[in-house]
Motif scaffolding. Structure first.
Motif, PDB file in Angstrom:
ATOM      1  N   THR A  78      27.806  45.311  40.741  1.00  0.00           N
ATOM      2  CA  THR A  78      28.362  46.382  39.911  1.00  0.00           C
ATOM      3  C   THR A  78      27.980  46.206  38.447  1.00  0.00           C
ATOM      4  N   ARG A  79      27.914  44.968  37.973  1.00  0.00           N
ATOM      5  CA  ARG A  79      27.490  44.749  36.586  1.00  0.00           C
ATOM      6  C   ARG A  79      26.025  45.148  36.425  1.00  0.00           C
ATOM      7  N   PHE A  80      25.189  44.764  37.386  1.00  0.00           N
ATOM      8  CA  PHE A  80      23.787  45.153  37.336  1.00  0.00           C
ATOM      9  C   PHE A  80      23.666  46.677  37.339  1.00  0.00           C
ATOM     10  N   ALA A  81      24.356  47.333  38.249  1.00  0.00           N
ATOM     11  CA  ALA A  81      24.289  48.789  38.352  1.00  0.00           C
ATOM     12  C   ALA A  81      24.792  49.450  37.070  1.00  0.00           C
ATOM     13  N   HIS A  82      25.897  48.951  36.551  1.00  0.00           N
ATOM     14  CA  HIS A  82      26.464  49.528  35.323  1.00  0.00           C
ATOM     15  C   HIS A  82      25.436  49.497  34.198  1.00  0.00           C
ATOM     16  N   LEU A 112      18.424  47.012  43.714  1.00  0.00           N
ATOM     17  CA  LEU A 112      19.815  46.747  44.075  1.00  0.00           C
ATOM     18  C   LEU A 112      20.058  47.009  45.551  1.00  0.00           C
ATOM     19  N   VAL A 113      19.609  48.136  46.044  1.00  0.00           N
ATOM     20  CA  VAL A 113      19.810  48.461  47.454  1.00  0.00           C
ATOM     21  C   VAL A 113      19.054  47.484  48.344  1.00  0.00           C
ATOM     22  N   LEU A 114      17.812  47.179  47.987  1.00  0.00           N
ATOM     23  CA  LEU A 114      17.009  46.267  48.795  1.00  0.00           C
ATOM     24  C   LEU A 114      17.622  44.868  48.847  1.00  0.00           C
ATOM     25  N   ALA A 128      26.765  51.584  50.462  1.00  0.00           N
ATOM     26  CA  ALA A 128      27.043  52.947  49.999  1.00  0.00           C
ATOM     27  C   ALA A 128      28.386  53.014  49.277  1.00  0.00           C
ATOM     28  N   ALA A 129      29.402  52.398  49.851  1.00  0.00           N
ATOM     29  CA  ALA A 129      30.729  52.417  49.227  1.00  0.00           C
ATOM     30  C   ALA A 129      30.708  51.697  47.877  1.00  0.00           C
ATOM     31  N   LEU A 130      30.039  50.569  47.818  1.00  0.00           N
ATOM     32  CA  LEU A 130      29.974  49.788  46.581  1.00  0.00           C
ATOM     33  C   LEU A 130      29.275  50.568  45.470  1.00  0.00           C
ATOM     34  N   LEU A 131      28.224  51.304  45.840  1.00  0.00           N
ATOM     35  CA  LEU A 131      27.422  52.010  44.840  1.00  0.00           C
ATOM     36  C   LEU A 131      27.827  53.468  44.645  1.00  0.00           C
ATOM     37  N   GLY A 132      28.760  53.951  45.467  1.00  0.00           N
ATOM     38  CA  GLY A 132      29.187  55.342  45.346  1.00  0.00           C
ATOM     39  C   GLY A 132      28.126  56.323  45.814  1.00  0.00           C
ATOM     40  N   LEU A 133      27.368  55.932  46.816  1.00  0.00           N
ATOM     41  CA  LEU A 133      26.313  56.776  47.378  1.00  0.00           C
ATOM     42  C   LEU A 133      26.624  57.057  48.838  1.00  0.00           C
ATOM     43  N   SER A 134      25.948  58.045  49.398  1.00  0.00           N
ATOM     44  CA  SER A 134      26.104  58.299  50.832  1.00  0.00           C
ATOM     45  C   SER A 134      25.272  57.277  51.600  1.00  0.00           C
ATOM     46  N   THR A 135      25.629  57.042  52.849  1.00  0.00           N
ATOM     47  CA  THR A 135      24.847  56.105  53.667  1.00  0.00           C
ATOM     48  C   THR A 135      23.418  56.616  53.856  1.00  0.00           C
ATOM     49  N   GLU A 136      23.250  57.923  53.945  1.00  0.00           N
ATOM     50  CA  GLU A 136      21.906  58.489  54.084  1.00  0.00           C
ATOM     51  C   GLU A 136      21.066  58.195  52.845  1.00  0.00           C
ATOM     52  N   ARG A 137      21.692  58.298  51.683  1.00  0.00           N
ATOM     53  CA  ARG A 137      20.971  58.015  50.427  1.00  0.00           C
ATOM     54  C   ARG A 137      20.589  56.541  50.359  1.00  0.00           C
ATOM     55  N   VAL A 138      21.504  55.653  50.743  1.00  0.00           N
ATOM     56  CA  VAL A 138      21.207  54.213  50.763  1.00  0.00           C
ATOM     57  C   VAL A 138      20.048  53.936  51.717  1.00  0.00           C
ATOM     58  N   ARG A 139      20.072  54.555  52.876  1.00  0.00           N
ATOM     59  CA  ARG A 139      18.999  54.371  53.863  1.00  0.00           C
ATOM     60  C   ARG A 139      17.662  54.829  53.284  1.00  0.00           C
ATOM     61  N   ALA A 140      17.647  55.992  52.644  1.00  0.00           N
ATOM     62  CA  ALA A 140      16.406  56.530  52.070  1.00  0.00           C
ATOM     63  C   ALA A 140      15.878  55.635  50.950  1.00  0.00           C
ATOM     64  N   ILE A 141      16.758  55.170  50.082  1.00  0.00           N
ATOM     65  CA  ILE A 141      16.351  54.291  48.979  1.00  0.00           C
ATOM     66  C   ILE A 141      15.790  52.990  49.534  1.00  0.00           C
ATOM     67  N   CYS A 142      16.453  52.435  50.530  1.00  0.00           N
ATOM     68  CA  CYS A 142      16.008  51.176  51.134  1.00  0.00           C
ATOM     69  C   CYS A 142      14.632  51.335  51.775  1.00  0.00           C
ATOM     70  N   LEU A 143      14.434  52.398  52.516  1.00  0.00           N
ATOM     71  CA  LEU A 143      13.131  52.635  53.154  1.00  0.00           C
ATOM     72  C   LEU A 143      12.025  52.823  52.117  1.00  0.00           C
ATOM     73  N   ARG A 144      12.321  53.556  51.039  1.00  0.00           N
ATOM     74  CA  ARG A 144      11.339  53.755  49.973  1.00  0.00           C
ATOM     75  C   ARG A 144      10.992  52.415  49.313  1.00  0.00           C
ATOM     76  N   ALA A 145      11.995  51.580  49.090  1.00  0.00           N
ATOM     77  CA  ALA A 145      11.760  50.275  48.465  1.00  0.00           C
ATOM     78  C   ALA A 145      10.944  49.358  49.375  1.00  0.00           C
TER      79      ALA A 145
END
Length: 168
Positions: A78-82, A112-114, A128-145
């Motif tokens: 959370t500090r990194f994300a902030h 962060l996601v990776l 997703a809960a920690l970052l305030g994102l949807s699970t689909e968004r986390v999945r997409a970010i992870c795959l892109r990374a």
């Protein structure tokens, strides 16, 4: 301070020291991956870790059976994300020189996601809960990374065997 309070504080200190001795190295490595620094030159990662450990120590008596590693990792993330999202890569996360760690080409969000998903093994739903994102968004970010790490951009074209460029 009464003797009971002193011994309780001493026990708290010993427990926290044992926790840091066991988990500090792994948390520092995660912080180093997040900041895209190299392991030998990671001042931003060390500052990130110090803040996460300080917050974990402040929360120590309130953990009530909660995993202190999970708490420290949450503080780290959370500090990194902030800082990454609020300051648009300024201050803590924007190095004076180009980052050269293995994840340097990724955006802070992708790192962060990776790191949470692959290095730390945090489930998609928890990430997703920690970052305030949807699970689909986390999945997409992870795959892109993952794609960016496994398929780096092409370098300069190799010279064609024996053909020399002619200058005019």
């Amino acid at each position: 301070m009464r003797h009971g309070q002193v011994s309780q504080e001493a026990r708290r200190g010993r427990e926290f020291e044992a926790f840091v001795a066991g988990a500090g190295g792994r948390l520092l490595h995660a912080a180093t991956l997040l900041t895209a620094e190299t392991p030998g030159d990671n001042p931003r990662a060390r500052r990130l870790l110090i803040h996460a450990l300080a917050q974990t120590y402040a929360d120590w008596n309130r953990l009530r059976g909660e995993d202190p590693y999970d708490r420290a990792r949450r503080h780290l993330a959370t500090r990194f994300a902030h800082h990454a999202w609020r300051h648009q890569l300024g201050g803590l996360l924007h190095p004076r020189t180009d980052p050269s760690g293995p994840l340097a080409r990724l955006s802070p969000q992708e790192r962060l996601v990776l790191v949470l998903r692959l290095y730390e093994g945090v489930a998609e739903e928890q990430t997703a809960a920690l970052l305030g994102l949807s699970t689909e968004r986390v999945r997409a970010i992870c795959l892109r990374a993952i794609t960016a790490v496994l398929r780096p951009p092409p370098g300069p074209a190799p010279a064609v065997g024996g053909v020399k460029a002619v200058s005019s």
